[in-house]
Design a protein around this motif. Structure first.
Motif, mmCIF file in Angstrom:
data_model
loop_
_atom_site.group_PDB
_atom_site.id
_atom_site.type_symbol
_atom_site.label_atom_id
_atom_site.label_comp_id
_atom_site.label_asym_id
_atom_site.label_seq_id
_atom_site.Cartn_x
_atom_site.Cartn_y
_atom_site.Cartn_z
ATOM 1 N N ASN A 104 1.113 -1.157 -0.485
ATOM 2 C CA ASN A 104 -0.332 0.080 0.063
ATOM 3 C C ASN A 104 1.151 1.431 -0.432
ATOM 4 O O ASN A 104 1.276 1.423 1.011
ATOM 5 N N LYS A 105 0.728 1.882 -1.093
ATOM 6 C CA LYS A 105 1.820 3.038 -1.271
ATOM 7 C C LYS A 105 1.104 4.528 -0.998
ATOM 8 O O LYS A 105 2.153 5.242 0.095
ATOM 9 N N GLU A 106 0.606 4.325 -0.925
ATOM 10 C CA GLU A 106 -0.461 5.575 -0.118
ATOM 11 C C GLU A 106 0.024 5.349 1.675
ATOM 12 O O GLU A 106 0.019 6.869 2.224
ATOM 13 N N ILE A 157 9.839 5.843 -14.143
ATOM 14 C CA ILE A 157 8.748 5.818 -14.929
ATOM 15 C C ILE A 157 8.087 4.224 -13.980
ATOM 16 O O ILE A 157 8.337 3.376 -13.877
ATOM 17 N N ILE A 158 7.516 4.947 -12.964
ATOM 18 C CA ILE A 158 7.182 4.373 -11.753
ATOM 19 C C ILE A 158 4.879 4.237 -11.746
ATOM 20 O O ILE A 158 4.665 3.600 -10.910
ATOM 21 N N ASN A 159 4.930 4.050 -13.598
ATOM 22 C CA ASN A 159 3.432 4.355 -12.617
ATOM 23 C C ASN A 159 2.774 3.673 -14.684
ATOM 24 O O ASN A 159 3.080 3.565 -15.664
ATOM 25 N N GLY A 160 2.009 2.431 -14.390
ATOM 26 C CA GLY A 160 1.834 1.987 -15.075
ATOM 27 C C GLY A 160 0.491 2.050 -16.749
ATOM 28 O O GLY A 160 1.111 2.337 -17.889
ATOM 29 N N THR A 161 0.002 2.378 -15.751
ATOM 30 C CA THR A 161 -1.612 2.882 -16.802
ATOM 31 C C THR A 161 -0.853 4.423 -17.293
ATOM 32 O O THR A 161 -1.435 4.210 -18.645
ATOM 33 N N THR A 162 -0.378 5.283 -16.643
ATOM 34 C CA THR A 162 -0.052 6.641 -17.712
ATOM 35 C C THR A 162 0.313 6.655 -18.643
ATOM 36 O O THR A 162 0.979 6.732 -19.728
ATOM 37 N N ALA A 195 -6.791 8.823 -9.133
ATOM 38 C CA ALA A 195 -4.860 8.203 -8.672
ATOM 39 C C ALA A 195 -3.768 8.534 -9.447
ATOM 40 O O ALA A 195 -2.715 8.478 -9.359
ATOM 41 N N ASP A 196 -3.924 7.212 -10.952
ATOM 42 C CA ASP A 196 -2.596 7.391 -12.012
ATOM 43 C C ASP A 196 -3.043 7.957 -12.745
ATOM 44 O O ASP A 196 -1.825 9.232 -12.798
ATOM 45 N N VAL A 197 -3.884 9.176 -12.869
ATOM 46 C CA VAL A 197 -3.493 10.020 -14.084
ATOM 47 C C VAL A 197 -3.084 11.389 -13.481
ATOM 48 O O VAL A 197 -2.574 12.049 -14.389
ATOM 49 N N PHE A 200 -1.284 11.439 -8.603
ATOM 50 C CA PHE A 200 -1.177 11.135 -6.913
ATOM 51 C C PHE A 200 -0.449 9.448 -6.572
ATOM 52 O O PHE A 200 0.767 9.449 -6.065
ATOM 53 N N ASP A 201 -0.416 8.787 -7.423
ATOM 54 C CA ASP A 201 0.389 6.801 -7.476
ATOM 55 C C ASP A 201 1.700 7.811 -7.501
ATOM 56 O O ASP A 201 2.590 6.920 -6.633
ATOM 57 N N ALA A 202 2.533 7.817 -8.669
ATOM 58 C CA ALA A 202 3.403 8.049 -8.900
ATOM 59 C C ALA A 202 4.049 9.201 -8.145
ATOM 60 O O ALA A 202 5.404 8.791 -7.482
ATOM 61 N N TYR A 204 3.255 9.136 -4.347
ATOM 62 C CA TYR A 204 3.446 8.527 -3.176
ATOM 63 C C TYR A 204 4.437 7.883 -3.071
ATOM 64 O O TYR A 204 5.303 6.843 -2.352
ATOM 65 N N LYS A 205 4.771 6.473 -4.802
ATOM 66 C CA LYS A 205 5.917 6.342 -4.921
ATOM 67 C C LYS A 205 7.124 6.696 -4.986
ATOM 68 O O LYS A 205 8.298 6.773 -3.963
ATOM 69 N N LEU A 206 7.021 7.952 -5.372
ATOM 70 C CA LEU A 206 8.242 8.642 -5.301
ATOM 71 C C LEU A 206 8.803 9.489 -3.855
ATOM 72 O O LEU A 206 10.158 9.678 -3.607
ATOM 73 N N ARG A 299 7.626 -5.027 -14.656
ATOM 74 C CA ARG A 299 6.136 -4.928 -14.644
ATOM 75 C C ARG A 299 6.040 -4.412 -13.343
ATOM 76 O O ARG A 299 5.941 -4.745 -12.319
ATOM 77 N N GLY A 300 5.171 -3.255 -13.235
ATOM 78 C CA GLY A 300 4.882 -2.519 -12.119
ATOM 79 C C GLY A 300 3.417 -2.581 -11.675
ATOM 80 O O GLY A 300 2.992 -2.122 -9.946
ATOM 81 N N ALA A 301 3.048 -3.636 -11.910
ATOM 82 C CA ALA A 301 1.261 -3.990 -11.153
ATOM 83 C C ALA A 301 1.415 -5.192 -12.358
ATOM 84 O O ALA A 301 1.864 -6.074 -12.377
ATOM 85 N N GLY A 302 -0.456 -5.418 -11.037
ATOM 86 C CA GLY A 302 -0.889 -6.988 -11.625
ATOM 87 C C GLY A 302 -0.333 -8.438 -10.706
ATOM 88 O O GLY A 302 0.481 -7.989 -9.576
HETATM 89 N N1 HSE Z 1 -1.351 1.744 -10.312
HETATM 90 C C1 HSE Z 1 -0.576 1.829 -10.632
HETATM 91 C C2 HSE Z 1 0.067 1.826 -12.050
HETATM 92 C C3 HSE Z 1 0.036 0.081 -10.221
HETATM 93 O O1 HSE Z 1 -1.040 1.708 -13.012
HETATM 94 O O2 HSE Z 1 0.610 1.041 -12.149
HETATM 95 C C4 HSE Z 1 -0.227 0.239 -8.697
HETATM 96 O O3 HSE Z 1 0.814 1.201 -8.069
#
Ligand code: HSE
Length: 425
Positions: A104-106, A157-162, A195-197, A200-202, A204-206, A299-302
């Motif tokens: 849980n990154k958040e 590059i730490i968000n796969g969706t974007t 959260a992705d676009v 925010f997700d990136a 938290y990770k950063l 792979r950063g997700a899955g």
């Molecule tokens: N939603 C994130 C991503 C995966 O697209 O990289 C979980 O952090």
């Protein structure tokens, strides 16, 4: 052989992947790690989902008290997400003397100081490899593999969706809306993709990665954040024509002046190793004083990649007696002696719509020059009806100088800045 019991909280994609790896590879871990790891309990409000994942009915707990009160549970794996129940359950597990592994990154980004305090009190482990960049072992690399180094920068590059969305825009000329729709269809983006676009997700990770890399608390609130919702396909293709690829970059740098941490779209040169990280893949590029450049990719997700990180932490917690905590004073706020740089330096890409008449370009370059913004390359194309578009790349300059120049150019009355994007060096 040592016997260890695990409880998994949440049997969604990540919890399910973790369960699968732990059960299918149980004998492999016994042989290679000399530890017998058994999933003894699972907490999941949707019992059918747990059963579908193969969890026997008797292993499904009805509440967290059953798990923290179970002496056979040594390690609690949190795969719930968010900062509500997840935070309460992690804290109560630590207080009960269980090791905790979380994805849980958040939660970790916002409350690591509180969780770590609880873990230290009970001398138990708190592991979070899966919180950043899924299956890519970047946290263990920063904590152990690169500990000989002073790290000056990390860029990733730490968000796969974007990354999927931007790849689709780059390679197929899709609009942001089309690419997002496709990302949702393929299960990359959630129904609410913010959260992705929005980055925010990136961010938290950063905040987690840069705290570890720079050995000081980098709160989430210090991360400059800009998402990809305003990126246009024109920018992507103009950058491409100039030899750049647009990525959502997470950048952390440390120097004598302080620390800068930012998440925003940025162009990278086509030859840069990060330029070829496409689709849902992630990568982190780290520079240390002894090792030089190191890049981690994957792979950063899955379910299985994230499960891989969680299970590695489970094995680590199961096979270590002493547990490692942050190398810095883990508090809610940043150390007062650390400066965070807002007026950071970068090169820039500007797209400007102009009146196509004599003197316009001179007015624009005069504003840029007065703000010490120097041009590296530039293209102009006529757009018809008395309008033209200028695209330019600048030398490295200060963020505030560019903001000032943009406001002044907009005030000229003959030009309108359509886009301002950073160019990574
Ligand atoms: N939603 C994130 C991503 C995966 O697209 O990289 C979980 O952090």
């Amino acid at each position: 052989m040592k016997k260890v019991g695990v409880a998994i909280l949440g049997m969604g994609v990540v919890g399910g992947g973790t369960y699968r790896i732990l059960t299918e590879n149980k004998e492999f871990f016994a042989r290679t790690q000399d530890v017998e790891i058994t999933v003894v309990s699972v907490l999941e409000t949707n019992a059918e989902r747990a059963k579908a994942a193969g969890v026997p009915e008797e292993a499904i707990a009805s509440n967290i008290a059953e798990i923290v009160g179970n002496p056979d549970v040594n390690i609690v794996v949190e795969c719930i997400g968010g900062t509500g129940a997840a935070k309460d359950f992690v804290l109560v597990s630590l207080q009960a003397g269980k090791h905790v592994v979380t994805s849980n990154k958040e939660l970790y980004s916002k409350y690591s100081y509180e969780l770590e305090r609880a873990a230290k009190r009970q001398h138990v482990g708190l592991y979070f490899e899966a919180s950043c960049v899924g299956g890519v072992p970047v946290i263990r690399t920063l904590l152990d593999g690169l500990q000989a180094n002073r790290i000056s920068s990390l860029m990733g590059i730490i968000n796969g969706t974007t990354n999927y969305i931007l790849t689709k825009m780059t390679e197929e000329g899709a609009s942001y809306e089309e690419a997002l729709k496709d990302a949702k269809r393929l299960g990359y983006a959630e129904a609410d993709p913010s959260a992705d676009v929005e980055g925010f997700d990136a961010a938290y990770k950063l905040s987690i990665l840069s705290s570890l890399a720079f050995h000081t608390k980098v709160p989430f609130s210090k991360v400059v954040r800009e998402g990809i919702t305003n990126v246009s396909v024109e920018d992507v293709s103009d950058g491409k024509a100039l030899g750049y690829v647009l990525k959502l970059l997470a950048i952390g740098k440390q120097s004598d002046e302080g620390i800068e941490v930012r998440v925003h779209p940025a162009f990278v040169r086509k030859g840069h190793p990060l330029a070829s990280v496409s689709d849902g893949f992630n990568a982190v590029f780290v520079t240390g004083d002894a090792v030089g450049d190191v890049m981690l990719y994957g792979r950063g997700a899955g379910a299985l990649p994230t499960g891989s990180a969680i299970v590695s932490d489970v094995i680590y917690a199961a096979t270590h007696v002493d547990h490692k905590y942050s190398t810095f004073k883990n508090t809610e706020n940043a150390d007062k002696n650390v400066a965070f740089i807002e007026d950071y330096k970068s090169a820039y890409y500007l797209r400007i719509s102009v009146d196509d008449e004599s003197g316009t370009l001179a007015k624009i370059t005069s504003v840029l020059g007065k703000n010490h913004v120097s041009i590296v390359e530039m293209i102009q194309r006529a757009k018809g009806e008395g309008k033209a578009e200028i695209v330019l790349i600048t030398h490295e300059t200060h963020e505030f100088a560019v903001r000032n120049a943009v406001a002044k150019i907009n005030a000229l009355g003959v030009a309108e800045i359509k886009s301002v994007l950073r160019v990574a060096s």
